[in-house]
Design a protein around this motif. Structure first.
Motif, PDB file in Angstrom:
ATOM      1  N   HIS A   1     -20.116 -83.602  24.630  1.00 38.06           N
ATOM      2  CA  HIS A   1     -18.923 -83.007  25.241  1.00 38.06           C
ATOM      3  C   HIS A   1     -18.513 -81.722  24.521  1.00 38.06           C
ATOM      4  O   HIS A   1     -18.099 -80.744  25.168  1.00 38.06           O
ATOM      5  CB  HIS A   1     -17.774 -84.004  25.233  1.00 38.06           C
ATOM      6  CG  HIS A   1     -17.911 -85.096  26.246  1.00 38.06           C
ATOM      7  ND1 HIS A   1     -17.962 -84.844  27.602  1.00 38.06           N
ATOM      8  CD2 HIS A   1     -18.003 -86.434  26.117  1.00 38.06           C
ATOM      9  CE1 HIS A   1     -18.085 -85.990  28.256  1.00 38.06           C
ATOM     10  NE2 HIS A   1     -18.122 -86.965  27.375  1.00 38.06           N
TER      11      HIS A   1
ATOM     12  N   ALA B   1     -20.675 -78.983  25.675  1.00 40.29           N
ATOM     13  CA  ALA B   1     -20.245 -78.497  26.992  1.00 40.29           C
ATOM     14  C   ALA B   1     -19.052 -77.555  26.861  1.00 40.29           C
ATOM     15  O   ALA B   1     -18.978 -76.529  27.553  1.00 40.29           O
ATOM     16  CB  ALA B   1     -19.897 -79.681  27.896  1.00 40.29           C
TER      17      ALA B   1
ATOM     18  N   ASP C   1     -18.899 -73.644  28.040  1.00 43.26           N
ATOM     19  CA  ASP C   1     -17.844 -73.142  28.923  1.00 43.26           C
ATOM     20  C   ASP C   1     -17.085 -71.981  28.287  1.00 43.26           C
ATOM     21  O   ASP C   1     -16.657 -71.052  28.959  1.00 43.26           O
ATOM     22  CB  ASP C   1     -16.856 -74.263  29.266  1.00 43.26           C
ATOM     23  CG  ASP C   1     -17.474 -75.305  30.191  1.00 43.26           C
ATOM     24  OD1 ASP C   1     -18.518 -75.005  30.793  1.00 43.26           O
ATOM     25  OD2 ASP C   1     -16.913 -76.409  30.294  1.00 43.26           O
TER      26      ASP C   1
ATOM     27  N   GLN D   1     -17.145 -79.584  35.112  1.00 41.73           N
ATOM     28  CA  GLN D   1     -17.042 -78.307  34.410  1.00 41.73           C
ATOM     29  C   GLN D   1     -15.779 -77.549  34.814  1.00 41.73           C
ATOM     30  O   GLN D   1     -15.057 -77.030  33.953  1.00 41.73           O
ATOM     31  CB  GLN D   1     -18.279 -77.458  34.693  1.00 41.73           C
ATOM     32  CG  GLN D   1     -18.308 -76.141  33.924  1.00 41.73           C
ATOM     33  CD  GLN D   1     -19.557 -75.349  34.214  1.00 41.73           C
ATOM     34  OE1 GLN D   1     -19.894 -75.095  35.358  1.00 41.73           O
ATOM     35  NE2 GLN D   1     -20.272 -74.962  33.172  1.00 41.73           N
TER      36      GLN D   1
ATOM     37  N   ARG E   1     -12.744 -79.113  33.269  1.00 39.79           N
ATOM     38  CA  ARG E   1     -12.625 -78.752  31.853  1.00 39.79           C
ATOM     39  C   ARG E   1     -12.007 -77.366  31.715  1.00 39.79           C
ATOM     40  O   ARG E   1     -11.132 -77.135  30.872  1.00 39.79           O
ATOM     41  CB  ARG E   1     -13.996 -78.776  31.172  1.00 39.79           C
ATOM     42  CG  ARG E   1     -14.532 -80.146  30.838  1.00 39.79           C
ATOM     43  CD  ARG E   1     -15.636 -80.063  29.786  1.00 39.79           C
ATOM     44  NE  ARG E   1     -16.688 -79.131  30.164  1.00 39.79           N
ATOM     45  CZ  ARG E   1     -17.772 -79.457  30.845  1.00 39.79           C
ATOM     46  NH1 ARG E   1     -17.947 -80.704  31.247  1.00 39.79           N
ATOM     47  NH2 ARG E   1     -18.701 -78.565  31.122  1.00 39.79           N
TER      48      ARG E   1
END
Length: 265
Positions: free
Chosen positions: A47, A50, A54, A220, A223
């Motif tokens: 996580h 990720a 991003d 995504q 987030r």
């Protein structure tokens, strides 16, 4: 006492570092770890990776890739110590899989589009697992995945057996239908009822499917929205403090005005 390898750019150096950590004179914490105890860290590191992707932060991305790689090496070292397999078995296994599932690259199969590649991948995977078209669909999706991501993957699986909306417009109509059902349930049932929870879940699931039809990664984008909200909320409070006011003493209308100011900033 073990000495750290000199050239820390080498993959072998990382293997040696982890071997030392798990060795007789190593770290008490590392020596206590098992596959089970490390599971949560693998999930957390994935996580965090990720988030770094991003955020388009190359330094953070490099660090998080390293953290995730460490989890792989740790698990492989635990397996090596119990004489089950080692990191080179892991590397060989994934290399063989990539060659086997890319016959359009390493063989004489032709695949000109991503869709053709995905179709070929699915067929090879089904053949490897000994499944066939008449068998019930196996979702084979980790239960520990974030629920929104798992919902999107469920839709991807059912699409392969022709159980899906034809397009985003149909999916959007489903979202509106679920929204209306939730609204109706809120009017007739207690807010904490099981029916309200069920309708809320149906709505969220439908939104995930709409994102899939729009080629949007729902996990995504959520987030990103979470980060955007957090940043904007911090800015809202900073504006309040800058004006010499207390957040706790503001009413809802005043807070909304500051929120709008933060959006324009």
């Amino acid at each position: 006492m073990p000495k750290a390898p000199k050239n820390l750019r080498e993959f072998s150096s990382l293997l040696k570092v982890v071997e030392f950590l798990r060795g007789p004179d190593g770290c008490p914490w590392d020596k206590e770890q098992t596959h089970q105890s490390l599971t949560r860290y693998a999930i957390e590191e994935a996580h965090e990776l990720a988030e770094a992707i991003d955020g388009d932060d190359k330094d953070n991305l490099r660090e998080e890739l390293g953290d995730l790689l460490l989890q792989v090496v740790l698990h492989a070292e635990i397996a090596r110590q119990s004489q089950r397999f080692d990191i080179f078995d892991v590397i060989e296994g994934i290399s063989k899989k990539m060659v086997r599932r890319h016959p359009h690259v390493f063989g004489d199969v032709t695949a000109k589009t991503s869709q053709e590649v995905l179709q070929s991948w699915a067929e090879i995977k089904a053949e490897e697992k000994g499944t066939h078209k008449n068998q019930p669909l196996s979702f084979d999706i980790p239960v520990d995945l974030p629920a929104l991501l798992r919902a999107q993957k469920i839709g991807e699986r059912t699409k392969k057996v022709a159980f899906d909306w034809d397009n985003a417009d149909q999916c959007w109509n489903k979202v509106k239908e679920e929204l209306e059902e939730l609204e109706q349930e809120l009017k007739t049932s207690p807010i904490e009822s099981a029916r309200v929870e069920e309708e809320m879940g149906d709505l969220l699931f439908s939104v995930a499917q709409l994102a899939r039809h729009l080629n949007i990664d729902s996990e995504q984008v959520l987030r990103k929205t979470n980060r955007r909200f957090e940043a904007r909320f911090r800015q809202t409070q900073e504006l309040v403090n800058r004006d010499g006011l207390s957040w706790e003493n503001l009413n809802s209308e005043q807070k909304e005005l500051y929120w709008k100011r933060a959006k324009k900033a």
